[in-house]
Design a protein around this motif. Structure first.
Motif, short mmCIF file in Angstrom:
data_model
loop_
_atom_site.label_atom_id
_atom_site.label_comp_id
_atom_site.label_asym_id
_atom_site.label_seq_id
_atom_site.Cartn_x
_atom_site.Cartn_y
_atom_site.Cartn_z
N TRP A 132 -58.65 -5.36 -74.47
CA TRP A 132 -60.01 -4.84 -74.36
C TRP A 132 -60.64 -5.25 -73.04
N LYS A 133 -60.35 -6.47 -72.63
CA LYS A 133 -60.92 -7.02 -71.41
C LYS A 133 -60.46 -6.27 -70.16
N ILE A 134 -59.23 -5.80 -70.17
CA ILE A 134 -58.67 -5.18 -68.97
C ILE A 134 -58.71 -3.66 -68.98
N LYS A 135 -59.08 -3.06 -70.11
CA LYS A 135 -58.89 -1.62 -70.30
C LYS A 135 -59.62 -0.76 -69.28
N ASP A 136 -60.76 -1.19 -68.80
CA ASP A 136 -61.54 -0.36 -67.87
C ASP A 136 -61.09 -0.51 -66.41
N TYR A 137 -60.08 -1.35 -66.17
CA TYR A 137 -59.68 -1.64 -64.79
C TYR A 137 -58.35 -0.99 -64.39
N TYR A 138 -57.75 -0.23 -65.29
CA TYR A 138 -56.44 0.34 -64.98
C TYR A 138 -56.48 1.29 -63.79
N ASP A 139 -57.54 2.04 -63.64
CA ASP A 139 -57.63 3.00 -62.56
C ASP A 139 -58.28 2.44 -61.30
N SER A 140 -58.78 1.22 -61.37
CA SER A 140 -59.52 0.67 -60.23
C SER A 140 -58.86 -0.53 -59.56
N ALA A 141 -57.77 -1.05 -60.16
CA ALA A 141 -57.05 -2.17 -59.56
C ALA A 141 -55.57 -1.83 -59.51
N ASP A 142 -54.90 -2.34 -58.48
CA ASP A 142 -53.46 -2.08 -58.34
C ASP A 142 -52.64 -3.04 -59.19
N MET A 143 -53.13 -4.27 -59.32
CA MET A 143 -52.43 -5.29 -60.09
C MET A 143 -53.45 -6.18 -60.79
N PHE A 144 -52.99 -6.88 -61.82
CA PHE A 144 -53.83 -7.84 -62.53
C PHE A 144 -53.33 -9.25 -62.26
N LEU A 145 -54.18 -10.23 -62.54
CA LEU A 145 -53.81 -11.64 -62.51
C LEU A 145 -54.45 -12.31 -63.71
#
Length: 233
Positions: free
Chosen positions: A134-147
């Protein structure tokens, strides 16, 4: 803006899958000579912290011109916390950064503005109570990678691990860095983590304080031994 060795003229995502093995990012760098040593060791990423409240704030130790002069295959990553977009982009140019790590409460729209210019790693602090998907769901299209890092009182690293089992069974579907208190004696634990299903998206390990003699000054022998252990994977 300089180009990462993981970028191509089209988009950095295209070359992510080409690499075999496990990558390493050493964060909190404050000395040019140590960055050069990391490059000689084959470390893929060097992190420079541009958050003034950090004890590893890089501008206390070296000017932008020195960072920009650093050459080699190592990728220069700028770490920012809730900074002004214009300040981030200016620092990317002045320091010749290849990637930007956003370690604060940056919104998806903010990330998009940065990602239009440079590769973006969005950091998330993980706690036992989190619904991480839920925390990361809105960032899939706006970030290339996660940490994924450990939740703490502030925005800096805590030097402590979070429970990696919180990632167990998740289908991240985005390359991610594993961070948070990784230590020289964690090689076996990392080997076990690599066997889990979530590790198919593991892009790199992010290490910092457990490999230091002082904040910002790395113990290069510990890093070398750690890298040798990872090669056995």
């Amino acid at each position: 803006m300089e180009q990462s060795t993981y970028d191509n003229p089209q988009h950095p995502r295209a070359s992510i899958e080409a690499h075999r093995g496990i990558r390493v990012k050493v964060c909190g760098m404050t000395r040019v000579d140590q960055v050069q040593e990391l490059d000689a060791m084959g470390v893929e990423f060097a992190g420079f912290i541009f958050y003034p409240r950090s004890p590893r704030y890089v501008f206390k130790s070296m000017p932008a011109s020195d960072i920009k002069k650093i050459r080699g295959r190592i990728n220069k990553v700028g770490v920012f916390v809730n900074a002004n977009v214009e300040d981030v982009l200016r620092t990317v140019d002045e320091c010749g950064l290849y990637l930007v790590q956003l370690h604060g409460d940056e919104s998806p729209r903010y990330c998009e503005k940065i990602a239009d210019y440079v590769t973006v790693i969005k950091a998330f602090r993980v706690s036992e109570e989190d619904n991480l998907m839920w925390k990361i769901k809105d960032y899939y299209d706006s970030a290339d990678m996660f940490l994924f890092d450990t939740e703490g009182a502030g925005f800096g690293g805590t030097g402590k691990k979070f429970n990696w089992e919180l990632l167990s069974g998740l289908n991240i579907q985005k390359p991610f860095f594993l961070s948070g208190g990784i230590a020289p004696d964690d090689v076996d634990k990392l080997h076990e983590f690599q066997k889990t299903s979530v590790a198919k998206d593991l892009f790199a390990l992010d290490v910092n304080s457990k490999f230091e003699v002082l904040p910002g000054v790395k113990d290069m022998s510990k890093i070398s031994t750690f890298l040798d252990g990872l090669k056995l994977f």
